[in-house]
Write a protein that holds these residues in place. Structure first.
Motif, short mmCIF file in Angstrom:
data_model
loop_
_atom_site.label_atom_id
_atom_site.label_comp_id
_atom_site.label_asym_id
_atom_site.label_seq_id
_atom_site.Cartn_x
_atom_site.Cartn_y
_atom_site.Cartn_z
N PHE A 23 -21.78 4.61 5.21
CA PHE A 23 -22.86 5.56 5.51
C PHE A 23 -24.21 4.87 5.40
O PHE A 23 -25.09 5.05 6.24
N MET A 24 -24.36 4.07 4.34
CA MET A 24 -25.66 3.41 4.14
C MET A 24 -25.95 2.40 5.25
O MET A 24 -27.09 2.26 5.68
N VAL A 25 -24.88 1.73 5.70
CA VAL A 25 -25.07 0.78 6.80
C VAL A 25 -25.56 1.52 8.04
O VAL A 25 -26.55 1.14 8.68
N ALA A 80 -30.57 -7.13 16.43
CA ALA A 80 -29.33 -6.62 15.86
C ALA A 80 -28.43 -7.78 15.43
O ALA A 80 -27.88 -7.78 14.32
N GLN A 81 -28.30 -8.77 16.30
CA GLN A 81 -27.42 -9.89 15.96
C GLN A 81 -28.02 -10.73 14.83
O GLN A 81 -27.30 -11.24 13.98
N MET A 82 -29.35 -10.85 14.82
CA MET A 82 -30.01 -11.59 13.74
C MET A 82 -29.72 -10.89 12.40
O MET A 82 -29.46 -11.54 11.39
N GLY A 83 -29.78 -9.57 12.44
CA GLY A 83 -29.46 -8.80 11.24
C GLY A 83 -28.04 -9.06 10.79
O GLY A 83 -27.75 -9.17 9.59
N TRP A 84 -27.16 -9.20 11.76
CA TRP A 84 -25.75 -9.47 11.43
C TRP A 84 -25.60 -10.85 10.80
O TRP A 84 -24.90 -11.02 9.80
N VAL A 85 -26.26 -11.84 11.38
CA VAL A 85 -26.17 -13.22 10.86
C VAL A 85 -26.74 -13.28 9.44
O VAL A 85 -26.23 -13.99 8.57
N MET A 86 -27.82 -12.52 9.21
CA MET A 86 -28.49 -12.61 7.90
C MET A 86 -27.91 -11.63 6.87
O MET A 86 -28.44 -11.51 5.78
N PHE A 121 -22.64 -7.64 15.44
CA PHE A 121 -23.29 -6.42 14.95
C PHE A 121 -22.60 -5.16 15.48
O PHE A 121 -22.33 -4.22 14.74
N PHE A 122 -22.31 -5.15 16.79
CA PHE A 122 -21.83 -3.93 17.42
C PHE A 122 -20.42 -3.57 16.94
O PHE A 122 -20.12 -2.41 16.70
N THR A 123 -19.58 -4.61 16.78
CA THR A 123 -18.25 -4.36 16.23
C THR A 123 -18.38 -3.81 14.81
O THR A 123 -17.68 -2.87 14.44
N ALA A 124 -19.31 -4.39 14.04
CA ALA A 124 -19.48 -3.97 12.64
C ALA A 124 -19.93 -2.51 12.57
O ALA A 124 -19.47 -1.76 11.70
N VAL A 125 -20.81 -2.09 13.49
CA VAL A 125 -21.26 -0.69 13.49
C VAL A 125 -20.08 0.23 13.80
O VAL A 125 -19.89 1.26 13.14
N LEU A 126 -19.25 -0.17 14.78
CA LEU A 126 -18.09 0.66 15.12
C LEU A 126 -17.11 0.73 13.95
O LEU A 126 -16.56 1.78 13.65
#
Lengths: 226, 292
Positions: free
Chosen positions: B149-151, B250-256, B277-282
């Motif tokens: 939820f927080m993500v 979005a991808q930078m956020g994922w890398v970091m 990022f997009f897989t992680a959100v799903l």
């Protein structure tokens, strides 16, 4: 008491002191005092369920609930306010912020007044039924009714602002979204407001640190059989 | 220090109110004039505030016995405070060159310095909206146990702030383009005047529906300037760039990551590089709805 009732009447009728642009400080203090007093009253009534159904520790539940309803209304307001301020500035209506703020607090006070006005109905319900689940639903209906009254009042307070600048309408929608997002979670966090007959009286439930939206999503998915 | 902060936020305030991007002011100064260093300082400070709110999720949570101790949780707050401003600045660094090249290719007259000023100003708006949403995130961080939820909440907050910041960018660009067209005689002949009557543009719809300020009220930072539209190619370039900026961000956020920090995992500055990022959100959405 008479002063408080007069102030409540003024808020509902939008008396000049509630809308005048000059000297907004004292007006905000009066509005906030009304909000606290009437919310405290309805909270106390909410917590009277145990007393009217013959259970122990009812006075403690009354005290807890009386504190929690003002906390709920003022907490959701304070948490959402910084976002509202920045959005007001960004949209270009910052010069009306003091007036908007007063309208929002007046609507919050209106919500508390409407709740207090509905409190005899809540007491009657408690006297008529001892079922906890029904008491929960009834209070939900009371909050919904009071919220509609507050929404109507907010639109009245906002009418001159919207007439002056239609961008205020968009801000009202943004405020509603922010306020509801926070208030639902805060209400979940601050539960119980009524006090289940099967549990000891506690200020917060041990499992309070949970998420209302996650719970609702799970209930919906379970109901759909997914 | 107090004076410095006051100056930083005075600049941000001017941007938010639309004072720094008024058409008359842009015309007088020949473009957007902002103190970039001060704005970058303000962006960093605002992002640090939001990072603290985001990283506070694991502070009050029960942790597995093997992770006992508070140092990891405090480190997560510190890491989020450092990484949030970096996220914005690195995204800007990655996307600025492509924007400049595309912008120059379609014949826009914005120079690199002007473009940089404009982007930093839009980042400042983005960061301010994000920081203003910080108290809401902090409240949820401290009152919920659900990491997915927080993500998702943080993704939503970044999206809201991003839309505001990029909207500011496009509207300011409209104003700058108007200015350039009026300066250039052959373009001015084709352009509608900046002060063209509003009725000519919005004859059949109310001013607020057209998203334009009436002359009775001050134009906000997000209001479309009256009587003009952006050149088609420039608009297309900026829209493409906005998509690129969002994807890179979005991808930078994922890398970091991690920014939120799961209480069940030990603290680390970065997680291993896999997925996107997009897989992680799903996945987070799936966990939220269906459980682990």
């Amino acid at each position: 008491m008479a002063t408080l009732l007069t102030a409540a009447d003024d808020i509902l009728r939008r008396a000049p002191w509630t809308t005048r642009s000059a000297r907004s400080g004292p007006a905000i203090v009066r509005l906030a005092a009304c909000l606290a007093a009437f919310a405290l009253w309805y909270g106390g009534v909410m917590g009277a369920f145990r007393g009217l159904t013959g259970q122990d520790q009812w006075l403690r539940q009354v005290a807890y609930s009386a504190v929690k309803v003002p906390l709920l209304l003022s907490g959701a307001f304070v948490i959402g306010l910084p976002s509202f301020f920045v959005l007001s500035t960004l949209v270009g209506v910052r010069r009306d912020f003091a007036e908007s703020l007063r309208a929002l607090i007046a609507a919050q006070a209106g919500l508390a007044i409407a709740l207090a006005a509905l409190s005899p109905l809540t007491l009657l319900w408690y006297a008529s039924s001892t079922q906890y689940d029904l008491a929960l639903v009834f209070n939900g209906v009371m909050f919904a009714a009071a919220s509609m009254a507050a929404q109507y009042l907010l639109r009245q307070y906002y009418r001159p602002l919207i007439a002056r600048d239609p961008r205020h309408r968009k801000l009202l929608i943004a405020w509603a979204a922010i306020y509801i997002l926070v208030a639902v979670q805060l209400a979940w966090l601050l539960r119980p407001f009524i006090g289940s007959p099967h549990a000891d009286v506690q200020f917060l439930r041990p499992e309070a640190w949970d998420n209302a939206y996650v719970k609702v999503a799970k209930i919906v998915w379970q109901a759909l059989g997914l | 220090m107090h004076d410095l902060l006051r100056r930083w936020f005075a600049d941000v305030d001017r941007l938010l109110r639309g004072d720094a991007t008024r058409t008359e002011l842009l015309a007088e100064r020949g473009g957007l004039e902002v103190e970039v260093r001060r704005l970058l300082g303000a962006v960093a400070a605002l992002c640090v505030c939001y990072g603290a709110c985001m990283g506070s999720f694991s502070l009050l949570k029960d942790v597995p016995p093997n992770l006992a101790g508070t140092s990891g949780r405090v480190m997560q707050v510190i890491a989020s405070m450092i990484k949030t401003p970096l996220l914005f600045l690195l995204t800007l660094v990655v996307t600025l060159p492509s924007l400049y090249v595309m912008n120059a290719l379609v014949g826009s007259r914005l120079r690199l310095a002007g473009l940089f000023d404009l982007l930093v100003a839009s980042l400042a708006v983005n960061a301010t909206v994000l920081a203003s949403l910080g108290p809401i995130v902090l409240f949820f961080s401290l009152s919920t146990n659900s990491h997915p939820f927080m993500v998702l909440l943080n993704v939503a907050m970044f999206a809201v702030a991003g839309v505001m910041g990029l909207n500011f960018l496009l509207q300011t660009l409209h104003r700058l383009t108007n200015l350039q067209q009026l300066k250039s005689p052959h373009l001015a002949a084709e352009a509608k005047p900046v002060d063209a009557p509003l009725e000519s543009l919005a004859a059949d719809q109310p001013a607020e529906d057209a998203g334009q300020p009436s002359d009775q009220r001050a134009a906000g930072a997000l209001d479309m300037p009256p009587g003009q539209a952006l050149a088609h190619q420039t608009r297309l370039v900026f829209r493409c760039w906005i998509v690129l900026f969002a994807l890179v961000g979005a991808q930078m956020g994922w890398v970091m990551r991690p920014f939120v920090g799961s209480p069940d995992l030990p603290f680390s500055w970065f997680r291993e590089r896999n997925s996107n990022f997009f897989t992680a959100v799903l996945v987070a959405l799936g966990k939220l709805l269906f459980g682990d």
